[in-house]
Design a protein around this motif. Structure first.
Motif, PDB file in Angstrom:
ATOM      1  N   ALA A 215      20.570 -56.650   2.369  1.00  0.00           N
ATOM      2  CA  ALA A 215      19.299 -55.959   2.167  1.00  0.00           C
ATOM      3  C   ALA A 215      19.170 -54.787   3.131  1.00  0.00           C
ATOM      4  N   ASP A 216      19.576 -54.979   4.381  1.00  0.00           N
ATOM      5  CA  ASP A 216      19.551 -53.889   5.354  1.00  0.00           C
ATOM      6  C   ASP A 216      20.443 -52.730   4.909  1.00  0.00           C
ATOM      7  N   CYS A 217      21.617 -53.068   4.392  1.00  0.00           N
ATOM      8  CA  CYS A 217      22.566 -52.038   3.969  1.00  0.00           C
ATOM      9  C   CYS A 217      22.029 -51.217   2.799  1.00  0.00           C
ATOM     10  N   TRP A 218      21.376 -51.870   1.878  1.00  0.00           N
ATOM     11  CA  TRP A 218      20.924 -51.183   0.664  1.00  0.00           C
ATOM     12  C   TRP A 218      19.581 -50.495   0.826  1.00  0.00           C
ATOM     13  N   ARG A 219      18.825 -50.836   1.855  1.00  0.00           N
ATOM     14  CA  ARG A 219      17.474 -50.276   1.983  1.00  0.00           C
ATOM     15  C   ARG A 219      17.476 -48.736   2.032  1.00  0.00           C
ATOM     16  N   PRO A 220      18.349 -48.067   2.815  1.00  0.00           N
ATOM     17  CA  PRO A 220      18.353 -46.597   2.779  1.00  0.00           C
ATOM     18  C   PRO A 220      18.693 -46.037   1.406  1.00  0.00           C
ATOM     19  N   LEU A 221      19.636 -46.677   0.712  1.00  0.00           N
ATOM     20  CA  LEU A 221      20.049 -46.184  -0.593  1.00  0.00           C
ATOM     21  C   LEU A 221      18.953 -46.385  -1.629  1.00  0.00           C
ATOM     22  N   LEU A 222      18.245 -47.499  -1.547  1.00  0.00           N
ATOM     23  CA  LEU A 222      17.136 -47.728  -2.470  1.00  0.00           C
ATOM     24  C   LEU A 222      15.992 -46.758  -2.199  1.00  0.00           C
ATOM     25  N   ALA A 223      15.776 -46.420  -0.931  1.00  0.00           N
ATOM     26  CA  ALA A 223      14.741 -45.435  -0.606  1.00  0.00           C
ATOM     27  C   ALA A 223      15.065 -44.087  -1.244  1.00  0.00           C
ATOM     28  N   ILE A 224      16.325 -43.690  -1.210  1.00  0.00           N
ATOM     29  CA  ILE A 224      16.745 -42.438  -1.841  1.00  0.00           C
ATOM     30  C   ILE A 224      16.544 -42.517  -3.347  1.00  0.00           C
ATOM     31  N   ALA A 225      16.928 -43.642  -3.948  1.00  0.00           N
ATOM     32  CA  ALA A 225      16.777 -43.797  -5.397  1.00  0.00           C
ATOM     33  C   ALA A 225      15.306 -43.732  -5.803  1.00  0.00           C
ATOM     34  N   ASP A 226      14.440 -44.411  -5.056  1.00  0.00           N
ATOM     35  CA  ASP A 226      13.013 -44.402  -5.381  1.00  0.00           C
ATOM     36  C   ASP A 226      12.430 -42.998  -5.249  1.00  0.00           C
ATOM     37  N   ARG A 227      12.830 -42.276  -4.215  1.00  0.00           N
ATOM     38  CA  ARG A 227      12.302 -40.930  -4.003  1.00  0.00           C
ATOM     39  C   ARG A 227      12.817 -39.964  -5.065  1.00  0.00           C
ATOM     40  N   SER A 228      14.043 -40.213  -5.572  1.00  0.00           N
ATOM     41  CA  SER A 228      14.628 -39.330  -6.588  1.00  0.00           C
ATOM     42  C   SER A 228      14.014 -39.561  -7.952  1.00  0.00           C
ATOM     43  N   GLY A 229      13.642 -40.808  -8.248  1.00  0.00           N
ATOM     44  CA  GLY A 229      12.972 -41.106  -9.501  1.00  0.00           C
ATOM     45  C   GLY A 229      13.919 -41.155 -10.683  1.00  0.00           C
ATOM     46  N   GLY A 230      13.375 -40.937 -11.884  1.00  0.00           N
ATOM     47  CA  GLY A 230      14.166 -41.046 -13.097  1.00  0.00           C
ATOM     48  C   GLY A 230      14.653 -42.465 -13.295  1.00  0.00           C
ATOM     49  N   ALA A 231      15.902 -42.601 -13.733  1.00  0.00           N
ATOM     50  CA  ALA A 231      16.491 -43.922 -13.944  1.00  0.00           C
ATOM     51  C   ALA A 231      17.097 -44.494 -12.674  1.00  0.00           C
ATOM     52  N   TRP A 232      17.058 -43.747 -11.579  1.00  0.00           N
ATOM     53  CA  TRP A 232      17.803 -44.157 -10.391  1.00  0.00           C
ATOM     54  C   TRP A 232      17.246 -45.382  -9.674  1.00  0.00           C
ATOM     55  N   PRO A 233      15.946 -45.623  -9.612  1.00  0.00           N
ATOM     56  CA  PRO A 233      15.506 -46.874  -8.985  1.00  0.00           C
ATOM     57  C   PRO A 233      16.094 -48.109  -9.655  1.00  0.00           C
ATOM     58  N   GLU A 234      16.145 -48.102 -10.991  1.00  0.00           N
ATOM     59  CA  GLU A 234      16.715 -49.249 -11.708  1.00  0.00           C
ATOM     60  C   GLU A 234      18.225 -49.311 -11.524  1.00  0.00           C
ATOM     61  N   ARG A 235      18.901 -48.164 -11.632  1.00  0.00           N
ATOM     62  CA  ARG A 235      20.361 -48.141 -11.448  1.00  0.00           C
ATOM     63  C   ARG A 235      20.753 -48.652 -10.062  1.00  0.00           C
ATOM     64  N   ALA A 236      20.003 -48.212  -9.060  1.00  0.00           N
ATOM     65  CA  ALA A 236      20.347 -48.581  -7.687  1.00  0.00           C
ATOM     66  C   ALA A 236      20.227 -50.086  -7.488  1.00  0.00           C
ATOM     67  N   ARG A 237      19.191 -50.699  -8.017  1.00  0.00           N
ATOM     68  CA  ARG A 237      19.012 -52.148  -7.826  1.00  0.00           C
ATOM     69  C   ARG A 237      20.041 -52.934  -8.627  1.00  0.00           C
ATOM     70  N   GLU A 238      20.410 -52.452  -9.797  1.00  0.00           N
ATOM     71  CA  GLU A 238      21.489 -53.096 -10.540  1.00  0.00           C
ATOM     72  C   GLU A 238      22.793 -53.043  -9.747  1.00  0.00           C
ATOM     73  N   ALA A 239      23.078 -51.879  -9.163  1.00  0.00           N
ATOM     74  CA  ALA A 239      24.301 -51.738  -8.367  1.00  0.00           C
ATOM     75  C   ALA A 239      24.260 -52.640  -7.136  1.00  0.00           C
ATOM     76  N   ALA A 240      23.104 -52.727  -6.486  1.00  0.00           N
ATOM     77  CA  ALA A 240      22.983 -53.571  -5.296  1.00  0.00           C
ATOM     78  C   ALA A 240      23.283 -55.024  -5.630  1.00  0.00           C
ATOM     79  N   LEU A 241      22.745 -55.515  -6.736  1.00  0.00           N
ATOM     80  CA  LEU A 241      22.984 -56.910  -7.121  1.00  0.00           C
ATOM     81  C   LEU A 241      24.433 -57.122  -7.537  1.00  0.00           C
ATOM     82  N   ALA A 242      25.001 -56.136  -8.247  1.00  0.00           N
ATOM     83  CA  ALA A 242      26.378 -56.297  -8.717  1.00  0.00           C
ATOM     84  C   ALA A 242      27.388 -56.232  -7.580  1.00  0.00           C
ATOM     85  N   LEU A 243      27.152 -55.339  -6.615  1.00  0.00           N
ATOM     86  CA  LEU A 243      28.143 -55.128  -5.555  1.00  0.00           C
ATOM     87  C   LEU A 243      27.917 -56.010  -4.334  1.00  0.00           C
TER      88      LEU A 243
END
Length: 713
Positions: A500-528
């Protein structure tokens, strides 16, 4: 009251608050313009009805003629966070510095130079200098923004033979005599927190030092109402402003007087690039789409990898916002799986990149302390596996708070603190050491099949291909740094604490970027990082396997040690059958492994007519609960779904957000429909795997035919 019938009373009050009198404004020819005049002066078609403001003419220091203009708008548009958009307007081809009116010290090297960002600061410093009667009389220059001192200075031919813009320091620099001249760079107060402003200042200092100047850096304190030197002069007075300038410290890279007497150093000095930010605001979702597509254009990647890589790339530009920076672990079971190619593409996209194929701990922390690079380490399996000190330095750099190395320095062994805080990508054959893996987002590379097509990577062109993406990333990060610093994104509950610590910066970027990226980022976090976050820890594997053995035996109250060992040895794709030099795990070694979790044998246990050594089920309960072996956690993991990261060759907009019309991107001809999760069971198909590689989850345990397809067996 007005000057030249133009300036309003409110304008005069504004300048008076920073110590600038009407007479100075008259000499500087500052004037008020409406929207139509602003468009005419700047030759622009900016879509806004509110372009009125103060116009600053850029006067030639030799003959006083106007060479260009810059307009400071009264009412610029605001972003959601209140930050102004296009506060200043200027012609697209503005190629001049702003010199104070009547500048006569251009070639007088006895007169120091003060470099600021805005025209208002130049006028405020000129007025303060006159009130203080400073001698020698300093020359004050404005760059027109932190990167305004660079621009298009001509045309050149790129590696492809195309005619492209050539960017560099503005020609006005050549009009100033810099050799042995004292120069102080005094940028706005956000230079303390904004990495892009810091980068612009650092590059400017190097440029002036290369011209022979003795460069020092002054910094404004962060205070309410203080933005530039003009605000500081208005609040604290001329004496305080010049006291701050006099206290400026030498810039890194400034030439020292005694350098000519030192022995020449071996090797070459490091030259790390800080990209010049894009001129216009950047759509974050479109930028991430383009970065991900660049990776997919050249590389056959596992599912979700391009999402993680794009987010990690952008996190290196917003590095000042984070307190945790995940390592990027790039692994493969054998050579020729694309790890080095991935590092090359990554290096073309990140700022201040520094490649290292072999590095010692002492060099590592000294380099990080001096340069703050994005460190790209290749072939780590050849030098890192048995180097505890190097792994310790890398581990410490995972969080800003712990990112220090303390070493005794000099003849008096003075303890000194070195930073280990920088973004790091580590590529190796085999698995990451457990402590690094726990701090990493791992990209597991594998050889490309005949059906996976990618564009050939031209190493002589990849840098130029990614130039615009680097500049756009720099601009996006600079615009959103404050919001990223304050972000607290929602992290999927399935991620363990470190993941969770590792992904928090990346999820913050995805949320700020918007579009489909918040969902893509969380899918990637769970998969990887979701299901197998602890699978590289042999103790966790052992606990889970013993949990399964108890369940298979009907959850008895006790199990004999020899039964546990026999069942462990029978589990395929586990190391228990050959734990001790080819022999099964022994009762003594089993006891040592379990003791780390405060699990101990129950002593003599009567089982029917026999008395055996064994373990009670209750002894495992606490460890199973703490380390993720609760009921239901041992179900088989699903096989990877087909790679949905890439482009559908028939749909060129696969990786383009609907709002990204006109945004530069790339397409990828990869065929991505087939499953990409492949691994080789032990001994399968005669394929020689790296001895340290551990296949860690069921979704990677494919049959020998798949392995032969990937690895040529």
């Amino acid at each position: 009251m007005s000057v030249d019938g133009r300036l309003r009373s409110a304008d005069l009050e504004l300048f008076k608050s920073i110590g600038v009198e009407p007479a100075v404004l008259a000499v500087a020819r500052v004037r008020r313009v409406d929207g139509a005049e602003a468009r005419d002066l700047c030759g622009i078609r900016y879509q806004s009805d509110q372009l009125e403001g103060l116009a600053f003419p850029y006067l030639d220091p030799d003959d006083g003629r106007v060479v260009t203009w810059r307009v400071r708008r009264d009412h610029p548009e605001l972003e959601s966070d209140g930050k102004p958009v296009a506060k200043y307007l200027s012609p697209p081809d503005r190629k001049h510095l702003y010199f104070e009116p009547g500048a006569s010290q251009m070639t007088d090297t006895a007169a120091p130079v003060i470099v600021v960002e805005s025209e208002k600061s130049v006028l405020a410093l000129s007025a303060a200098r006159q009130r203080m009667n400073r001698t020698p009389w300093p020359l004050v220059i404005a760059t027109g923004g932190c990167w305004g001192w660079r621009g298009v200075i001509g045309k050149t031919i790129d590696a492809n033979g195309a005619r492209v813009d050539q960017r560099g320091p503005l020609p006005d620099f050549d009009r100033v005599a810099w050799t042995d001249r004292d120069v102080v760079i005094l940028f706005d107060a956000n230079s303390i927190t904004n990495e892009q402003v810091q980068a612009a200042r650092r590059v400017l200092a190097k440029e002036l030092s290369a011209r022979g100047a003795k460069v020092r850096i002054a910094e404004l304190p962060i205070e309410d109402g203080i933005n530039g030197p003009d605000d500081y002069a208005g609040k604290h007075g001329a004496a305080a402003l010049f006291a701050l300038i006099d206290a400026a410290k030498p810039a890194g890279g400034t030439k020292k007087k005694n350098d000519t007497h030192q022995k020449p150093k071996q090797g070459r000095s490091l030259q790390l690039e800080d990209p010049e930010p894009w001129a216009d605001p950047v759509n974050g979702a479109c930028l991430l789409d383009a970065i991900a597509a660049m990776f997919l254009h050249h590389l056959a990647l596992p599912p979700h990898a391009s999402v993680a890589l794009a987010l990690w790339t952008l996190h290196t530009y917003a590095f000042g916002a984070w307190f945790v920076s995940p390592f990027l672990g790039i692994t493969s079971p054998v050579k020729r799986c694309g790890k080095t190619l991935l590092l090359i593409v990554l290096g073309a996209l990140v700022p201040r990149r520094l490649f290292a194929s072999n590095v010692t701990p002492a060099v590592l922390f000294r380099t990080i302390e001096m340069y703050g690079p994005v460190l790209l380490i290749d072939e780590a399996d050849t030098f890192m596996r048995d180097n505890d000190e190097l792994r310790g330095v890398l581990n410490s750099g995972h969080t800003r708070t712990t990112a220090i190395a303390i070493r005794a320095v000099g003849e008096d062994h003075d303890p000194r603190v070195f930073s280990t805080w920088c973004a790091k990508a580590i590529a190796l054959i085999g698995k990451l050491p457990a402590t690094l893996a726990d701090r990493a987002i791992e990209i597991r590379m594998r050889r490309r099949t005949a059906g996976e097509r990618v564009a050939r990577l031209r190493q002589d062109r990849i840098e130029s291909e990614c130039t615009d993406l680097r500049r756009q990333a720099a601009r996006w990060a600079a615009d959103h740094l404050h919001d990223l610093r304050e972000a607290d994104p929602q992290v999927p509950a399935a991620l363990h604490d470190r993941a969770a610590d590792c992904w928090r910066p990346l999820l913050a970027i995805a949320d700020r970027s918007g579009g489909a990226w918040p969902e893509r980022a969380r899918e990637a976090a769970l998969a990887l990082s979701g299901e197998c976050g602890d699978e590289n820890d042999v103790g966790i594997i052992l606990l889970r396997d013993i949990k399964g053995i108890f369940e298979a035996e009907g959850d008895p109250e006790v199990l004999a040690s020899n039964v546990i060992i026999e069942r462990l040895a029978g589990i395929e794709d586990r190391p228990w059958a050959e734990w001790s030099s080819g022999r099964p795990l022994s009762p003594a070694k089993l006891a040592r492994l379990l003791a780390a979790y405060e699990i101990f044998p129950a002593g003599n246990i009567r089982m029917g007519a026999k008395v055996l050594k064994g373990y009670r089920r209750t002894a495992f309960a606490d460890a199973w609960d703490r380390y993720g072996a609760q009921d239901g956690d041992l179900k088989a993991l699903q096989r990877n779904k087909g790679n949905n990261d890439g482009h559908d060759p028939a749909k060129t907009d696969r990786y383009t957000d609907p709002d990204c019309s006109g945004f530069q991107s790339v397409t990828n001809p990869m065929i991505t429909g087939q499953c990409s999760g492949v691994a080789v069971p032990k001994g399968g198909a005669g394929v020689l795997l790296h001895p340290d590689y551990l296949w860690r989850d069921a979704e990677e345990q494919e049959d020998n035919a798949d392995a032969a397809d990937y690895y040529g067996a």
